[in-house]
Design an enzyme around this catalytic site. Structure first.
Site, PDB file in Angstrom:
ATOM      1  N   ASP A  82       0.833  -1.204   0.000  1.00 17.39           N
ATOM      2  CA  ASP A  82       0.000   0.000   0.000  1.00 17.39           C
ATOM      3  C   ASP A  82       0.874   1.263   0.000  1.00 17.39           C
ATOM      4  O   ASP A  82       1.771   1.390   0.836  1.00 17.39           O
ATOM      5  CB  ASP A  82      -0.882  -0.057   1.268  1.00 17.39           C
ATOM      6  CG  ASP A  82      -1.970   0.983   1.280  1.00 17.39           C
ATOM      7  OD1 ASP A  82      -2.419   1.398   0.193  1.00 17.39           O
ATOM      8  OD2 ASP A  82      -2.388   1.377   2.391  1.00 17.39           O
ATOM      9  N   ALA A 232      -7.878   1.759   7.363  1.00 20.58           N
ATOM     10  CA  ALA A 232      -6.750   1.632   8.292  1.00 20.58           C
ATOM     11  C   ALA A 232      -7.104   2.236   9.659  1.00 20.58           C
ATOM     12  O   ALA A 232      -7.199   1.524  10.664  1.00 20.58           O
ATOM     13  CB  ALA A 232      -5.509   2.319   7.726  1.00 20.58           C
TER      14      ALA A 232
HETATM   15  P1  13P Z   1      -7.816   5.438   6.406  1.00 18.38           P
HETATM   16  O1  13P Z   1      -6.713   5.380   7.420  1.00 18.38           O
HETATM   17  O2  13P Z   1      -8.442   6.785   6.322  1.00 18.38           O
HETATM   18  O3  13P Z   1      -8.789   4.337   6.579  1.00 18.38           O
HETATM   19  O4  13P Z   1      -7.143   5.205   4.966  1.00 18.38           O
HETATM   20  C1  13P Z   1      -6.672   3.932   4.645  1.00 18.38           C
HETATM   21  C2  13P Z   1      -6.079   3.896   3.286  1.00 18.38           C
HETATM   22  O5  13P Z   1      -6.524   4.551   2.379  1.00 18.38           O
HETATM   23  C3  13P Z   1      -4.928   3.005   3.081  1.00 18.38           C
HETATM   24  O6  13P Z   1      -4.390   3.108   1.820  1.00 18.38           O
END
Ligand code: 13P
Length: 284
Positions: A82, A232
């Site tokens: 990611d 996340a």
């Molecule tokens: P958040 O922490 O806002 O859920 O974002 C997660 C995300 O986009 C990981 O790539």
């Protein structure tokens, strides 16, 4: 099953109108919560790791743990890099067993973004690994990646088509108003833009920054063509809050098997809820 790329799981989600959740994991416990819950609900699932997570946990440990999970359960499981910005890092982790990656060139010029993405696509596709790229730019904070609100930029639909055609990516992360982390007010999503992007490109679309976005907005985004939803922050908060509560009530505790249990339980509820919101239950 073995560790999969995201190709088939996202294609099916696109065809059937739901989204596959991508949960950011950090260690054994968070990975276990995600795969155990996805298995109970029979949902395909993507385990996502940012660069700092893989440095922290070890890419080889993450691959091995995911292999154990994919042998144990018969749901589709992918492990995904990611927000990677470094091509050599990506190649290294693909060699290690990752079958899905994001190359985040959203901070680069349009041309440079295309070039770096093409490099990764050329390499990844030789190993049947899938590639996600971002056009436009999300604000907020995702681990070490911090983007000031004034530098955030929405995705241009016409440019999105050209970007997909020129790079050969498998999925496109779009900026339509979400941000990484928590929001100051309620998130405002540009659904007209999403519709235009959906009409312009045919690859699966990815929504980053889905934490703290009301469920009805996430569901609407899915109904308009989002096939992968990244989460996340909404997992980190209940996990750490439960730990804090446990230690305040049990200040003498020093047994990870005890203090990790309520943290895992709190996170599990959120994972189950997000699977419901994504509509990915029983789609294995
Ligand atoms: P958040 O922490 O806002 O859920 O974002 C997660 C995300 O986009 C990981 O790539």
């Amino acid at each position: 099953m073995k560790i999969l790329s995201t190709k088939e799981m996202l294609k099916r989600a696109q065809k059937e109108g739901y989204a596959v959740p991508a949960f950011n994991i950090h260690n054994l416990e968070t990975l276990q919560v995600v795969v155990d819950t996805a298995n109970e609900l029979k949902s395909p699932v993507i385990l996502a790791g940012t660069p700092s997570t893989l440095v922290y946990a070890g890419g080889d440990y993450i691959v091995s743990m995911a292999e154990v999970a994919s042998k144990k359960y018969d749901i589709p499981i992918a492990i995904h890099l990611d927000h990677y910005e470094d091509v050599e890092d990506i190649k290294h982790y693909i060699d290690l067993g990752f079958k899905s990656t994001m190359i985040d060139g959203s901070h680069l010029s349009y041309e440079d973004n295309i070039n770096i993405v093409k490099d990764v696509v050329d390499y990844a596709h030789r190993f049947d690994a899938t590639v996600e790229a971002e056009l436009g730019r999300l604000g907020g904070q995702e681990d070490d990646l911090v983007v000031d609100e004034k530098d955030a930029m929405y995705t241009n639909p016409a440019q999105a088509k050209e970007f997909v055609d020129k790079t050969g990516i498998d999925s496109l992360a779009i900026a339509i108003g979400t941000a990484h982390g928590l929001y100051k007010g309620e998130a405002r999503l540009d659904f007209d833009r999403l519709k235009e992007i959906r009409e312009a490109v045919d690859v699966p679309l990815v929504l980053h920054g889905a934490s703290d976005v009301p469920d009805y907005l996430v569901k609407k985004a899915i109904s308009l063509g989002i096939c992968k939803v990244n989460i996340a922050t909404d997992l980190k908060i209940p996990f750490s809050d439960a730990l804090k509560k446990y230690f305040s009530e049990n200040p003498k505790s020093n047994d990870p098997r005890k203090y990790m249990a309520p943290a895992k339980e709190s996170m599990k509820k959120v994972v189950a809820h997000k699977i419901e919101v994504c509509g990915s239950k029983n789609r294995y």
